[in-house]
Write a protein that holds these residues in place. Structure first.
Motif, PDB file in Angstrom:
ATOM      1  N   SER A 108       8.443  17.875  -8.649  1.00 42.75           N
ATOM      2  CA  SER A 108       9.443  17.450  -9.637  1.00 42.75           C
ATOM      3  C   SER A 108       8.853  16.045 -10.238  1.00 42.75           C
ATOM      4  CB  SER A 108      10.937  17.129  -8.984  1.00 42.75           C
ATOM      5  OG  SER A 108      10.767  16.124  -8.222  1.00 42.75           O
ATOM      6  N   GLY A 109       8.047  15.446  -9.436  1.00 48.73           N
ATOM      7  CA  GLY A 109       7.406  14.230  -9.443  1.00 48.73           C
ATOM      8  C   GLY A 109       8.410  12.822  -9.884  1.00 48.73           C
ATOM      9  N   VAL A 110       9.563  13.089  -9.462  1.00 48.80           N
ATOM     10  CA  VAL A 110      10.632  12.075  -9.607  1.00 48.80           C
ATOM     11  C   VAL A 110      10.678  10.992  -8.268  1.00 48.80           C
ATOM     12  CG1 VAL A 110      12.111  13.423 -10.851  1.00 48.80           C
ATOM     13  CG2 VAL A 110      12.497  13.350  -8.427  1.00 48.80           C
ATOM     14  N   TYR A 111       9.770  11.320  -7.244  1.00 47.48           N
ATOM     15  CA  TYR A 111       9.769  10.393  -6.067  1.00 47.48           C
ATOM     16  C   TYR A 111       8.748   9.299  -6.302  1.00 47.48           C
ATOM     17  CZ  TYR A 111      12.847  14.124  -4.484  1.00 47.48           C
ATOM     18  OH  TYR A 111      13.920  14.913  -4.276  1.00 47.48           O
ATOM     19  N   ASP A 112       9.084   8.179  -5.707  1.00 42.48           N
ATOM     20  CA  ASP A 112       8.043   6.937  -5.598  1.00 42.48           C
ATOM     21  C   ASP A 112       6.986   7.225  -4.453  1.00 42.48           C
ATOM     22  OD1 ASP A 112       9.363   5.331  -7.804  1.00 42.48           O
ATOM     23  OD2 ASP A 112      11.068   5.298  -6.541  1.00 42.48           O
ATOM     24  N   VAL A 113       7.579   7.842  -3.352  1.00 44.54           N
ATOM     25  CA  VAL A 113       6.914   8.230  -2.219  1.00 44.54           C
ATOM     26  C   VAL A 113       7.110   9.561  -1.595  1.00 44.54           C
ATOM     27  CG1 VAL A 113       6.177   7.484  -0.098  1.00 44.54           C
ATOM     28  CG2 VAL A 113       6.427   5.565  -1.676  1.00 44.54           C
ATOM     29  N   VAL A 114       6.390  10.277  -1.206  1.00 48.17           N
ATOM     30  CA  VAL A 114       6.744  11.437  -0.466  1.00 48.17           C
ATOM     31  C   VAL A 114       6.047  11.344   1.004  1.00 48.17           C
ATOM     32  CG1 VAL A 114       6.474  13.964  -0.349  1.00 48.17           C
ATOM     33  CG2 VAL A 114       6.533  12.868  -2.658  1.00 48.17           C
ATOM     34  N   ILE A 115       6.860  11.671   1.972  1.00 55.14           N
ATOM     35  CA  ILE A 115       6.266  11.631   3.313  1.00 55.14           C
ATOM     36  C   ILE A 115       6.353  13.102   3.937  1.00 55.14           C
ATOM     37  CG2 ILE A 115       7.245  10.617   5.744  1.00 55.14           C
ATOM     38  CD1 ILE A 115       9.013   8.614   4.144  1.00 55.14           C
TER      39      ILE A 115
ATOM     40  N   LEU B 155       5.763   1.834   3.644  1.00 56.83           N
ATOM     41  CA  LEU B 155       6.630   2.029   2.259  1.00 56.83           C
ATOM     42  C   LEU B 155       6.641   1.037   1.433  1.00 56.83           C
ATOM     43  CD1 LEU B 155       9.999   4.256   3.428  1.00 56.83           C
ATOM     44  CD2 LEU B 155       7.969   5.091   2.133  1.00 56.83           C
ATOM     45  N   ARG B 156       6.732  -0.093   2.007  1.00 56.48           N
ATOM     46  CA  ARG B 156       6.607  -1.354   1.375  1.00 56.48           C
ATOM     47  C   ARG B 156       5.222  -1.703   0.715  1.00 56.48           C
ATOM     48  NH1 ARG B 156      10.099  -3.499   5.379  1.00 56.48           N
ATOM     49  NH2 ARG B 156       8.083  -4.299   6.532  1.00 56.48           N
ATOM     50  N   ALA B 157       4.457  -1.487   1.570  1.00 54.67           N
ATOM     51  CA  ALA B 157       3.017  -1.783   1.198  1.00 54.67           C
ATOM     52  C   ALA B 157       2.707  -0.643   0.067  1.00 54.67           C
ATOM     53  CB  ALA B 157       1.955  -1.202   2.257  1.00 54.67           C
ATOM     54  N   LEU B 158       3.279   0.637   0.148  1.00 57.12           N
ATOM     55  CA  LEU B 158       2.696   1.807  -1.057  1.00 57.12           C
ATOM     56  C   LEU B 158       3.578   1.276  -2.208  1.00 57.12           C
ATOM     57  CD1 LEU B 158       2.827   5.265   0.406  1.00 57.12           C
ATOM     58  CD2 LEU B 158       0.951   3.860  -0.347  1.00 57.12           C
ATOM     59  N   GLY B 159       4.800   0.804  -2.076  1.00 55.73           N
ATOM     60  CA  GLY B 159       5.801   0.212  -3.037  1.00 55.73           C
ATOM     61  C   GLY B 159       4.946  -0.897  -3.839  1.00 55.73           C
ATOM     62  N   ARG B 160       4.351  -1.694  -3.064  1.00 52.25           N
ATOM     63  CA  ARG B 160       3.829  -2.935  -3.606  1.00 52.25           C
ATOM     64  C   ARG B 160       2.355  -2.587  -4.325  1.00 52.25           C
ATOM     65  NH1 ARG B 160       3.135  -6.801   1.031  1.00 52.25           N
ATOM     66  NH2 ARG B 160       5.400  -6.171   1.201  1.00 52.25           N
ATOM     67  N   ARG B 161       1.581  -1.693  -3.600  1.00 52.64           N
ATOM     68  CA  ARG B 161       0.401  -1.179  -4.333  1.00 52.64           C
ATOM     69  C   ARG B 161       0.717  -0.562  -5.923  1.00 52.64           C
ATOM     70  NH1 ARG B 161      -3.223   3.270  -4.638  1.00 52.64           N
ATOM     71  NH2 ARG B 161      -5.189   2.867  -3.843  1.00 52.64           N
ATOM     72  N   LYS B 162       2.001   0.037  -5.934  1.00 51.70           N
ATOM     73  CA  LYS B 162       2.249   0.746  -7.219  1.00 51.70           C
ATOM     74  C   LYS B 162       2.414  -0.356  -8.222  1.00 51.70           C
ATOM     75  CE  LYS B 162       5.364   4.323  -9.144  1.00 51.70           C
ATOM     76  NZ  LYS B 162       6.445   4.901  -8.707  1.00 51.70           N
ATOM     77  N   GLU B 163       3.377  -1.420  -7.704  1.00 48.28           N
ATOM     78  CA  GLU B 163       3.782  -2.504  -8.608  1.00 48.28           C
ATOM     79  C   GLU B 163       2.574  -3.341  -8.834  1.00 48.28           C
ATOM     80  OE1 GLU B 163       6.322  -5.016  -6.577  1.00 48.28           O
ATOM     81  OE2 GLU B 163       7.750  -3.451  -6.424  1.00 48.28           O
ATOM     82  N   LEU B 164       1.423  -3.418  -8.135  1.00 47.81           N
ATOM     83  CA  LEU B 164       0.392  -4.336  -8.157  1.00 47.81           C
ATOM     84  C   LEU B 164      -0.821  -3.719  -9.026  1.00 47.81           C
ATOM     85  CD1 LEU B 164       0.161  -6.171  -4.632  1.00 47.81           C
ATOM     86  CD2 LEU B 164       0.956  -7.114  -6.937  1.00 47.81           C
ATOM     87  N   ILE B 165      -0.861  -2.366  -8.958  1.00 48.14           N
ATOM     88  CA  ILE B 165      -2.186  -1.911  -9.623  1.00 48.14           C
ATOM     89  C   ILE B 165      -1.817  -1.698 -11.289  1.00 48.14           C
ATOM     90  CG2 ILE B 165      -3.330   0.335 -10.216  1.00 48.14           C
ATOM     91  CD1 ILE B 165      -3.066   1.017  -6.982  1.00 48.14           C
ATOM     92  N   ILE B 166      -2.525  -2.670 -11.789  1.00 46.63           N
ATOM     93  CA  ILE B 166      -2.576  -2.958 -13.465  1.00 46.63           C
ATOM     94  C   ILE B 166      -2.907  -1.550 -14.048  1.00 46.63           C
ATOM     95  CG2 ILE B 166      -2.968  -4.445 -15.079  1.00 46.63           C
ATOM     96  CD1 ILE B 166      -3.950  -6.322 -12.479  1.00 46.63           C
ATOM     97  N   THR B 167      -4.365  -1.318 -14.034  1.00 49.07           N
ATOM     98  CA  THR B 167      -4.872  -0.258 -14.728  1.00 49.07           C
ATOM     99  C   THR B 167      -5.985   0.149 -13.819  1.00 49.07           C
ATOM    100  OG1 THR B 167      -6.227  -1.697 -16.036  1.00 49.07           O
ATOM    101  CG2 THR B 167      -4.357  -0.726 -17.086  1.00 49.07           C
ATOM    102  N   ASN B 168      -6.365   1.541 -13.799  1.00 54.13           N
ATOM    103  CA  ASN B 168      -7.640   1.795 -13.034  1.00 54.13           C
ATOM    104  C   ASN B 168      -7.798   1.366 -11.820  1.00 54.13           C
ATOM    105  OD1 ASN B 168      -8.430   3.023 -15.574  1.00 54.13           O
ATOM    106  ND2 ASN B 168      -9.399   0.885 -16.154  1.00 54.13           N
TER     107      ASN B 168
END
Ligand code: CA
Length: 231
Positions: free
Chosen positions: A42-49, A112-125
């Motif tokens: 569905s693609g609605v999740y921020d992280v899948v465990i 989870l925090r690290a992955l969430g942060r990764r998502k926030e921090l990745i600008i492009t590419n």
């Protein structure tokens, strides 16, 4: 953050869901592979465990299908001791992280925090920035001061780990587990060597960004002016 947890051990799934909710995550559970895949797609999740051993479809196969269908949601794979081969397959299939069972829920929250942060921090590419340097996690290029250095895979992953954990020191043990793998024979001296290489490259690209050694704790990325004397 919305998390999907696919786990056939219902008691464990519910216990982890409770912890997730207490930490302000929204958690959906699936108890078998097929329904887990449907939800993941569905693609609605921020992280899948994803647990690996599951009825109807295993975790690695769910992950492969997600990536095949261009669902890029970050995935944490849960591996049991002795499933080294599964772990390797999983990482090759596009897992972003893995965690060995049994795990402490604190450890899961940190990932989870690290992955969430990764998502926030990745600008492009897939670029991560810290101070005046930028790391491209795909090409392994490190930019700073108008110059570029190509890093080795280990250096790049080490720097990525340091950037994502920018607010605290990470131990040599954690670095070994995350970069060499929990079943590796790597020792503190291997970490010291990689840190030394990375420090050298950083020093050529930036006068501000440094790796601080926190005695008895580990390593931490800092910007000069913050705590430069302690380096
Ligand atoms: Ca299982």
């Amino acid at each position: 953050m919305k998390v999907l947890y696919v786990e056939d051990e219902k008691y464990m799934a519910r216990a982890v869901a409770q912890v997730l909710k207490r930490n302000n995550y929204t958690a959906d559970l699936a108890y078998d592979g097929e329904s887990g895949l449907d939800l993941a797609l569905s693609g609605v999740y921020d992280v899948v465990i994803l647990d690996i051993m599951l009825p109807t479809r295993d975790g690695v196969s769910i992950l492969r299908e997600m990536r095949k269908q261009n669902v890029t949601t970050p995935v944490i794979l849960l591996t049991a001791k002795g499933e080294t081969e599964d772990k390797v397959k999983g990482l090759d299939s596009g897992a972003d992280d893995y965690l060995a069972k049994p795990f402490q829920t604190d450890e899961l929250m940190a990932r989870l925090r690290a992955l969430g942060r990764r998502k926030e921090l990745i600008i492009t590419n897939d670029t991560l920035a810290f101070g005046d340097v930028e790391l491209n996690c795909n090409t392994l290029d490190l930019f700073g001061n108008g110059q570029t250095f190509h890093l080795t895979l280990k250096e790049s992953r080490l720097l990525e780990l340091l950037i994502l954990n920018r607010d605290h020191a990470i131990s040599a043990n954690t670095i070994i587990e995350r970069i060499w793998g929990w079943d590796s024979e790597a020792e503190d001296s291997h970490v010291q060597v990689q840190i030394a290489f990375l420090r050298k490259k950083l020093s050529l690209l930036s006068r501000r960004v440094k790796i601080k050694t926190v005695r008895g704790v580990g390593y931490m990325l800092i910007e000069s002016g913050e705590d430069a004397d302690a380096v």
